[in-house]
Motif scaffolding. Structure first.
Motif, short mmCIF file in Angstrom:
data_model
loop_
_atom_site.label_atom_id
_atom_site.label_comp_id
_atom_site.label_asym_id
_atom_site.label_seq_id
_atom_site.Cartn_x
_atom_site.Cartn_y
_atom_site.Cartn_z
N SER A 27 -24.01 -8.88 -35.78
CA SER A 27 -24.99 -8.02 -35.13
C SER A 27 -25.90 -8.90 -34.27
N PRO A 28 -26.64 -8.31 -33.33
CA PRO A 28 -27.59 -9.11 -32.54
C PRO A 28 -28.60 -9.85 -33.39
N TYR A 29 -29.02 -9.24 -34.49
CA TYR A 29 -30.01 -9.88 -35.36
C TYR A 29 -29.43 -11.12 -36.03
N THR A 90 -27.06 -10.68 -26.62
CA THR A 90 -26.58 -10.78 -27.99
C THR A 90 -25.82 -9.56 -28.47
N ASP A 91 -25.88 -8.45 -27.73
CA ASP A 91 -25.27 -7.20 -28.20
C ASP A 91 -23.86 -7.03 -27.66
N LEU A 234 -16.80 -11.64 -28.20
CA LEU A 234 -16.82 -12.75 -27.25
C LEU A 234 -17.77 -12.43 -26.10
N ASP A 235 -17.79 -11.16 -25.71
CA ASP A 235 -18.79 -10.65 -24.76
C ASP A 235 -19.97 -10.14 -25.57
N ASN A 236 -21.07 -10.91 -25.70
CA ASN A 236 -21.30 -12.10 -24.92
C ASN A 236 -21.78 -13.24 -25.83
N ASP A 271 -31.23 -8.59 -25.93
CA ASP A 271 -30.50 -7.51 -26.57
C ASP A 271 -30.33 -6.37 -25.56
N HIS A 272 -29.48 -5.42 -25.89
CA HIS A 272 -29.33 -4.14 -25.18
C HIS A 272 -28.83 -4.25 -23.74
#
Length: 437
Positions: A27-29, A90-91, A234-236, A271-272
């Motif tokens: 996850s992004p976190y 990060t997402d 992998l993205d990203n 993020d996002h």
């Protein structure tokens, strides 16, 4: 460039570490936590946005949700010293848990999900899915959770019940993408209770959650010669990992070797991006601008110094790009067909879907030349719409020179993507050279 020549650049240790990074970043976190851990080992320290900042030399980073901004102030940097920024995100597209998650039908227990980003829906069928994200507790604290086990699955309809499936599958996002996770009647509160128990907290204390699915199959090398890399996100996260490694290397060299830096190197992991960057942690937020401005002021600067610093700043927006697809080569621009392991790609679009211009091209070429890595150019077929990145957003919001780059990949936005195994190291080498100036 020949295979033998390319292999001279290939550091498999970097790609091995990328595989580990992907595994700890569902996850992004988690991606932010994994990047922060690597920066801490390089001597960076976290600062809070609510605290006063000092202008002492060294590495610092700020965390806000699924976003991280890190920077290194070299000794002797003045308030007008410009920045070298690497922008990433990060997402990744996936299936995210709805606020009332427990649902079901026909004797099956299911989990209600919402589609996040541009998802090729069929790639999420018949995959063993885990859950990850964060829980917010009654006292305002947050707890990361990562369940790397086959909990959920979106089962595809058997061909016996849809004889025309191979003539074109059409999935209804509401009806056909709801994962199963057991048998029995709908059990309200069961999912969050289970996740809370696994996270070691009382379910009654959980008042909010940001949970998402992820493919539990780990990233791996692929092909006869293991020259390809297949994996999720992998993205990203590939760019996040490359930029983190590059920033840590630049800071370490400055600390241990006294290497002079004409710029302040910065990592901006937002993020996002996959949903338009419009959030307090996205590239459209004032987050990066605030950090750069506060860094100037912390070093004794004023408005004039801020203007001078930004006027000399350059941003390298690093995001995945498209390799030419052997089964759909007609979809690509005939004169620009990048391949895996050919080095980073410069992304160009004259309608400013990418931020690169001729001046930016020269900056990118200089970085690759300094690093000794090959590079390629990507341009979309005129008959195909072009995607975009945080590059144009950053350029417009901060008024800074911005260049878009990445590496060539297949299956972008799928549950599992594919790239060259050498390219992550080549990209990190180019980013390091860019940050050094």
């Amino acid at each position: 460039m020949s295979t033998a020549a390319r292999q001279a650049f290939f550091d498999r240790t970097h790609t091995d570490d990328l595989i580990a990074f992907l595994g700890t970043s569902p996850s992004p976190y988690h991606a932010v936590a994994s990047a922060a851990e690597r920066l801490e080992k390089a001597g960076f320290r976290q600062v809070l946005e609510t605290d006063a900042w000092d202008g002492v030399a060294g590495g610092r980073y700020v965390v806000r949700g699924g976003a991280l901004i890190a920077w290194y102030v070299p000794a002797g940097a003045g308030p007008e010293t410009p920045f070298r920024v690497v922008g990433t995100h990060t997402d990744s597209p996936n299936l995210r848990v709805k606020p009332i998650p427990d649902t079901g039908s026909a004797g099956w227990r299911q989990v209600a999900v919402e589609i996040y980003g541009g998802v090729p829906l069929n790639t999420w069928l018949d995959r063993d899915l885990g859950l990850s994200g964060r829980l917010t507790l009654r006292d305002g604290s947050r707890r990361l959770v990562q369940l790397d086990e086959p909990l959920l699955r979106v089962p595809q309809l058997a061909i016996h019940l849809d004889r025309q499936v191979n003539d074109g599958m059409k999935l209804d996002k509401q009806r056909h993408l709801t994962p199963i996770w057991g048998l029995g009647p709908v059990d309200e509160g069961a999912l969050i209770a289970y996740v809370a128990q696994r996270a070691g907290v009382d379910a009654a204390e959980v008042t909010g959650w940001d949970l998402m699915t992820h493919d539990v199959q780990p990233a791996s090398y692929l092909g006869r010669d293991r020259e390809l890399l297949a994996g999720p996100r992998l993205d990203n996260l590939l760019s996040v990992h490359a930029a983190t490694a590059a920033l840590a290397a630049v800071a370490t060299a400055a600390e241990t070797d006294g290497a002079a830096l004409p710029y302040i190197p910065v990592l901006a992991a937002f993020d996002h991006e996959e949903t338009g960057s419009e959030s307090d942690t996205g590239a459209q937020s004032p987050l990066l601008g605030n950090v750069l401005e506060r860094s100037v002021y912390a070093r004794g600067g004023a408005l004039e110094d801020r203007a001078r610093a930004l006027a000399g700043t350059v941003c390298l927006s690093s995001d995945m790009g498209h390799a030419v697809h052997p089964n759909y080569s007609e979809r690509h621009e005939p004169g620009h067909q990048p391949l895996p392991n050919g080095g980073p790609i410069l992304k160009v679009n004259v309608n400013n879907r990418y931020a690169t211009d001729g001046v930016g091209r020269a900056v990118f070429a200089a970085a690759c030349e300094k690093a000794g890595v090959p590079w390629q150019t990507f341009v979309s077929n005129n008959a195909m719409p072009c995607g975009t990145t945080i590059g144009p957003i950053t350029a417009a919001r901060l008024g800074i020179q911005t260049v878009d780059c990445g590496i060539a990949a297949l299956s972008m936005h799928s549950a599992r993507e594919l790239c060259g195994a050498e390219d992550p190291y080549l990209l990190a080498s180019a980013i390091k050279a860019f940050l050094e100036g």
